[in-house]
Enzyme design. Structure first.
Site, PDB file in Angstrom:
ATOM      1  N   LYS A  22      83.473   0.648   0.299  1.00  0.00           N
ATOM      2  CA  LYS A  22      84.196   2.021   0.625  1.00  0.00           C
ATOM      3  C   LYS A  22      83.836   2.756   1.580  1.00  0.00           C
ATOM      4  CE  LYS A  22      86.349   1.613  -4.003  1.00  0.00           C
ATOM      5  NZ  LYS A  22      86.169   1.644  -5.333  1.00  0.00           N
ATOM      6  N   GLN A  74      84.428   5.255  -9.874  1.00  0.00           N
ATOM      7  CA  GLN A  74      84.548   4.016  -9.855  1.00  0.00           C
ATOM      8  C   GLN A  74      84.439   3.306 -11.694  1.00  0.00           C
ATOM      9  OE1 GLN A  74      84.593   1.997  -7.384  1.00  0.00           O
ATOM     10  NE2 GLN A  74      84.471  -0.031  -8.773  1.00  0.00           N
ATOM     11  N   ASP A  77      93.322   7.177  -6.797  1.00  0.00           N
ATOM     12  CA  ASP A  77      93.547   5.963  -7.526  1.00  0.00           C
ATOM     13  C   ASP A  77      94.889   5.925  -7.987  1.00  0.00           C
ATOM     14  OD1 ASP A  77      91.483   3.975  -7.641  1.00  0.00           O
ATOM     15  OD2 ASP A  77      90.174   5.197  -8.814  1.00  0.00           O
TER      16      ASP A  77
END
Ligand code: GUN
Length: 300
Positions: A54, A98, A121
């Site tokens: 990422k 995460q 997200d």
């Protein structure tokens, strides 16, 4: 019949190029650089690989990346304090914590502490509700990537029978909502579904996200159907040498390729689309907060 193989790697590269173009224009026309903060708690090896990837792709798209690596022993209170700081930081347009988090931290509490406008997200309960009611929201990256591939393959999804296998909050449920918004007839199947092969055989579109290696067989697939494989399962591969492993999806690729019209491979299908969509969501969040027109092809 041999199915067309959907090249997610190439498609994701095009999405990233498009994002990078918008990022350049934002900087030259408005002096704004989108920023993505990624928070990793602990040392889960798979998560470390994702986070590194990422970070690299964020930089390649011309965005600012802010990486926060915290010890596995970090308290929930300290993590919430970091999230609050990132919420307040105007250089940060997107926040990703995460998952999974260590057991002593309440995942839902942390996710719902993220400013919904920065929730790239799409996991915050506000975004889940907005998506479920067809309102403008941040859309979870993996289902958004699957939708882009499906829209690229089919001119119009309206009226198609879609079967989503898997009911997770990250993939299955938002995927079903997105397909419904595109006027598909949607069935959400899962590990307790009866006569699963018969259910899947009705589908013009199959999205497999159950986490079971090569579960979906060729004789489950309606001839000509489009099969999207979200699974990433590591299995032993003694044919490649002792102790070797390889990645396979939730779909038996060889078997299903003989019947499907189009199919995504693993690796190289949905996987690369997830990070591309994360960058797209960060760009979208940045445009929204600055009152600028958002790039339409990069959202749901
Ligand atoms: N862990 C595995 N997939 C994801 C994802 O899409 N987002 C976050 N935050 N964590 C993950």
């Amino acid at each position: 019949m041999s199915a067309d193989v959907i090249d997610g790697k190439a498609f994701a590269a095009r999405v990233r190029t498009e994002v990078a173009g918008h990022v350049t224009r934002l900087r030259t026309d408005h002096g704004i650089t989108p920023g993505l903060a990624v928070v990793l708690v602990g040392e889960d090896p798979a998560s470390q690989v994702y986070v590194r990837s990422k970070g690299r792709q964020t930089a390649e798209a011309g965005m600012n990346g802010f990486e926060h690596r915290l010890a596995a022993s970090t308290s929930e209170e300290d993590l919430l304090a970091l999230v609050n700081n990132l919420n307040a930081d105007p250089a940060v347009h997107g926040i990703l914590v995460q998952l999974p988090l260590p057991d002593h931290i309440d995942e839902a509490l942390v996710i719902n502490a993220i400013d919904p406008a920065k929730d790239v997200d799409g996991f915050h309960v506000s975004n889940v509700g907005l998506l479920g009611t067809g309102q403008k929201s941040m859309v979870p990256c993996t289902p958004l990537g699957c939708l882009m591939l499906l829209r690229d393959r089919h001119e119009c999804l309206s009226g198609m029978n879609a079967v989503v296998i898997g009911r997770s909050n990250i993939v299955g449920k938002p995927m079903a909502q997105l397909l419904l918004l595109d006027s598909c007839t949607v069935t959400v199947a899962h590990s307790r579904t009866r006569q699963l092969p018969d259910v899947v055989r009705q589908a013009d579109i199959v999205v497999a996200a159950v986490g079971r290696a090569r579960m979906v067989r060729g004789d489950w697939i309606k001839p000509g159907a489009t099969v999207v494989d979200v699974g990433i399962n590591r299995i032993a591969a003694p044919e490649m040498g002792e102790g070797k492993t390889r990645l396979v999806g939730d779909v038996d690729f060889e078997d299903c390729s003989r019947v499907a019209g189009a199919i995504t491979p693993v690796p190289g299908g949905v996987g690369p689309m997830t990070i591309a969509c994360l960058l797209a969501n960060t760009l979208t969040a940045c445009c929204r907060v600055n009152g600028l027109e958002e790039p339409e092809r990069l959202t749901a």
